[in-house]
Design a protein around this motif. Structure first.
Motif, short mmCIF file in Angstrom:
data_model
loop_
_atom_site.label_atom_id
_atom_site.label_comp_id
_atom_site.label_asym_id
_atom_site.label_seq_id
_atom_site.Cartn_x
_atom_site.Cartn_y
_atom_site.Cartn_z
N ASP A 45 0.83 -1.20 0.00
CA ASP A 45 0.00 0.00 0.00
C ASP A 45 0.87 1.26 0.00
O ASP A 45 0.59 2.23 -0.73
CB ASP A 45 -0.93 0.01 1.21
CG ASP A 45 -2.01 -1.06 1.12
OD1 ASP A 45 -2.23 -1.57 0.00
OD2 ASP A 45 -2.59 -1.40 2.16
N ALA A 46 1.92 1.25 0.83
CA ALA A 46 2.77 2.44 0.95
C ALA A 46 3.49 2.76 -0.36
O ALA A 46 3.66 3.93 -0.71
CB ALA A 46 3.78 2.24 2.08
N PHE A 47 3.91 1.71 -1.08
CA PHE A 47 4.66 1.94 -2.32
C PHE A 47 3.80 1.75 -3.57
O PHE A 47 4.34 1.73 -4.68
CB PHE A 47 5.86 0.99 -2.37
CG PHE A 47 6.96 1.36 -1.41
CD1 PHE A 47 7.99 2.21 -1.80
CD2 PHE A 47 6.96 0.87 -0.12
CE1 PHE A 47 9.00 2.56 -0.91
CE2 PHE A 47 7.97 1.20 0.78
CZ PHE A 47 8.99 2.05 0.39
N GLU A 48 2.49 1.64 -3.38
CA GLU A 48 1.53 1.54 -4.48
C GLU A 48 1.86 0.36 -5.40
O GLU A 48 1.96 0.49 -6.62
CB GLU A 48 1.50 2.85 -5.28
CG GLU A 48 1.06 4.04 -4.44
CD GLU A 48 1.03 5.33 -5.25
OE1 GLU A 48 1.50 5.30 -6.42
OE2 GLU A 48 0.56 6.35 -4.74
N LEU A 49 2.03 -0.80 -4.79
CA LEU A 49 2.29 -2.02 -5.53
C LEU A 49 1.01 -2.84 -5.62
O LEU A 49 0.28 -2.98 -4.65
CB LEU A 49 3.38 -2.86 -4.84
CG LEU A 49 4.75 -2.20 -4.63
CD1 LEU A 49 5.66 -3.14 -3.86
CD2 LEU A 49 5.37 -1.81 -5.96
N ASP A 50 0.75 -3.37 -6.80
CA ASP A 50 -0.41 -4.23 -6.98
C ASP A 50 0.08 -5.66 -7.06
O ASP A 50 0.51 -6.14 -8.12
CB ASP A 50 -1.16 -3.84 -8.26
CG ASP A 50 -2.45 -4.63 -8.45
OD1 ASP A 50 -2.73 -5.50 -7.58
OD2 ASP A 50 -3.15 -4.38 -9.45
N LEU A 51 0.04 -6.37 -5.95
CA LEU A 51 0.55 -7.74 -5.90
C LEU A 51 -0.31 -8.72 -6.68
O LEU A 51 0.11 -9.86 -6.92
CB LEU A 51 0.66 -8.20 -4.43
CG LEU A 51 1.59 -7.35 -3.54
CD1 LEU A 51 1.63 -7.91 -2.12
CD2 LEU A 51 2.99 -7.27 -4.13
N GLU A 52 -1.49 -8.29 -7.08
CA GLU A 52 -2.37 -9.15 -7.87
C GLU A 52 -2.07 -9.02 -9.37
O GLU A 52 -2.55 -9.84 -10.15
CB GLU A 52 -3.84 -8.77 -7.62
CG GLU A 52 -4.27 -8.88 -6.16
CD GLU A 52 -4.15 -10.30 -5.64
OE1 GLU A 52 -4.36 -11.24 -6.44
OE2 GLU A 52 -3.82 -10.47 -4.46
N ASP A 53 -1.29 -8.00 -9.73
CA ASP A 53 -0.95 -7.79 -11.15
C ASP A 53 0.33 -8.57 -11.47
O ASP A 53 1.44 -8.17 -11.10
CB ASP A 53 -0.75 -6.29 -11.40
CG ASP A 53 -0.57 -5.97 -12.89
OD1 ASP A 53 -0.17 -6.88 -13.64
OD2 ASP A 53 -0.80 -4.81 -13.27
N ASP A 54 0.16 -9.70 -12.16
CA ASP A 54 1.31 -10.56 -12.45
C ASP A 54 2.36 -9.85 -13.30
O ASP A 54 3.57 -10.04 -13.10
CB ASP A 54 0.85 -11.83 -13.16
CG ASP A 54 0.02 -12.74 -12.26
OD1 ASP A 54 0.16 -12.59 -11.02
OD2 ASP A 54 -0.73 -13.58 -12.78
N ALA A 55 1.93 -9.03 -14.27
CA ALA A 55 2.88 -8.34 -15.15
C ALA A 55 3.74 -7.35 -14.35
O ALA A 55 4.96 -7.29 -14.52
CB ALA A 55 2.13 -7.61 -16.26
N GLU A 56 3.08 -6.60 -13.44
CA GLU A 56 3.83 -5.64 -12.63
C GLU A 56 4.77 -6.36 -11.66
O GLU A 56 5.92 -5.96 -11.47
CB GLU A 56 2.86 -4.74 -11.85
CG GLU A 56 3.59 -3.72 -10.96
CD GLU A 56 2.63 -2.84 -10.19
OE1 GLU A 56 3.09 -2.01 -9.40
OE2 GLU A 56 1.40 -2.99 -10.39
N THR A 57 4.27 -7.43 -11.07
CA THR A 57 5.09 -8.18 -10.12
C THR A 57 6.32 -8.76 -10.79
O THR A 57 7.44 -8.70 -10.26
CB THR A 57 4.26 -9.32 -9.50
OG1 THR A 57 3.12 -8.77 -8.84
CG2 THR A 57 5.08 -10.11 -8.51
N LYS A 58 6.16 -9.28 -12.01
CA LYS A 58 7.29 -9.87 -12.75
C LYS A 58 8.29 -8.78 -13.15
O LYS A 58 9.51 -8.99 -13.10
CB LYS A 58 6.77 -10.60 -13.98
CG LYS A 58 7.86 -11.32 -14.75
CD LYS A 58 7.26 -12.10 -15.92
CE LYS A 58 8.35 -12.83 -16.70
NZ LYS A 58 7.80 -13.61 -17.84
N ALA A 59 7.80 -7.62 -13.54
CA ALA A 59 8.68 -6.53 -13.98
C ALA A 59 9.53 -6.00 -12.83
O ALA A 59 10.67 -5.58 -13.03
CB ALA A 59 7.84 -5.40 -14.58
N LEU A 60 8.98 -6.00 -11.62
CA LEU A 60 9.69 -5.45 -10.47
C LEU A 60 10.50 -6.49 -9.70
O LEU A 60 11.32 -6.13 -8.85
CB LEU A 60 8.69 -4.80 -9.50
CG LEU A 60 7.91 -3.59 -10.05
CD1 LEU A 60 6.88 -3.11 -9.02
CD2 LEU A 60 8.85 -2.45 -10.40
#
Length: 381
Positions: A45-60
């Motif tokens: 929440d603090a860093f505005e991460l969407d852990l449900e978004d597989d594409a974003e999670t893989k990129a980071l």
């Protein structure tokens, strides 16, 4: 290149991945695992991460690395630096981080190898700031042992070699860096420094020029280029002033049919003209002649001897020569025992200058001199 915001998000994702790993490895109790789930949610929440978004999670994600491995490399590097500070200058210092590649070199370095190589590079940079160039060279070498396809490692080692006075090795490393990455402008700077250290100022200037073509605003290379050009100009003038006679003149002097200085100096016509110049003030007139003064000044400034063709075509010098030759001829006739003919005063027989101009050895020397000057003057810009 990542933005600061992207870097912060990747670090936050690395923390979350480490927390997941700690739970998976049973490093945390059940109650602790529940607390970590809450921590993960707070971080996302603090860093505005969407852990449900597989594409974003893989990129980071840092995978296959993990935060604990990164930390291990950091701690090993710190231990090495502390050890080197306590025993500065010791040639026996060895990094606690193993420099053995973890994968077959035929398949290329792994991501982990690249990470460890970067740690060695950072270690080498630290040694350079301490002016401990030998240990810096060792650290960069271990980075290259792990990853040999990175221009920066060779470029940094080239700089360390130059600082340590090992210029030939620096040239080789700088060339290797540019072979790997021709657009690596610092490689040309490293190459220029190494050539400069070897006294190869033309090569240094060429390297700096190539580097500035890639990085025109680099003030360091601009200043280094000017320094190399200055050294090159100074060495060129010095070489000209210190150089012996041209090869053509030297070879002719030693050949049976060429120019013989002893024979020329024993030539009566030359000696008569020289005596005349000494007796009637011709030497003073010669040295005060504006054309002679200009040639002397040009020699002092550039180290270039005057062209024989220019001297022969200079009306002032030729008038002065005719006047001196006429005076020398009168002096010679006054003391001569043969007074039967006055017509010889204007001919080659009584005119010392005419005799000299008709001397085959002297004219051969003049041709060789002009050829030597014409051949040498075009070699430098």
């Amino acid at each position: 290149m990542q933005t600061p915001e992207e870097s912060r998000k990747r670090l936050a994702m690395a923390i979350i991945e480490y927390l997941d790993k700690a739970v998976a490895d049973n490093l945390i109790s059940t109650d602790g695992a529940e607390s970590l789930e809450i921590a993960k949610q707070c971080i996302s929440d603090a860093f505005e991460l969407d852990l449900e978004d597989d594409a974003e999670t893989k990129a980071l994600s840092l995978k296959p690395f993990s935060l604990d491995k990164v930390f291990d490399v950091y701690m090993a590097t710190q231990a090495k630096l502390e050890s080197s500070n306590n025993t500065a200058g010791s040639s026996t210092d060895k990094a606690p981080v193993d420099a053995t590649p973890t994968t077959n070199t035929a398949s290329g370095p792994s991501d982990e190898d690249r990470m460890r190589a970067d740690a060695f590079k950072a270690e080498g940079n630290s040694f350079v700031t301490q002016k401990n160039y030998k240990n810096a060279i060792d650290a960069y070498t271990r980075a290259i042992d792990l990853v040999s396809d990175t221009a920066v490692y060779y470029g940094n080692r080239a700089a360390a070699y130059s600082q340590n006075g090992e210029y030939e090795k620096a040239v080789a490393d700088a060339k290797q860096a540019l072979k790997i990455d021709p657009s690596y402008s610092k490689g040309y700077s490293r190459l220029g420094l190494a050539h400069y250290g070897l006294g190869q100022y033309k090569e240094a200037a060429d390297a700096y020029t190539d580097g500035l073509a890639l990085d025109p605003g680099n003030k360091g290379m601009l200043e280094s280029l000017e320094s190399a050009k200055s050294k090159l100009a100074a060495s060129t003038v010095s070489d000209r002033a210190a150089s012996p006679a041209s090869p053509a003149a030297q070879s002719s002097a030693g050949s049976g049919g060429g120019f013989d200085l002893a024979s020329l100096m024993s030539n009566p016509a030359l000696m008569n003209m020289a005596q005349s110049m000494m007796a009637n003030g011709g030497l003073e007139s010669l040295m005060s002649n504006p054309s002679v003064s200009r040639m002397a000044e040009n020699f002092r400034n550039t180290g270039q001897t005057p062209s024989m063709a220019d001297m022969m075509n200079n009306p002032e010098l030729m008038d002065m020569a005719r006047n001196m030759s006429g005076s020398a001829g009168s002096t010679g006739n006054a003391g001569a025992t043969d007074s039967g003919s006055n017509s010889g005063s204007s001919g080659a027989g009584s005119n010392p200058l005419a005799s000299l101009m008709n001397n085959p050895a002297l004219m051969d020397m003049a041709r060789q001199f002009m050829q030597g000057n014409n051949g040498g003057s075009g070699s430098q810009q």
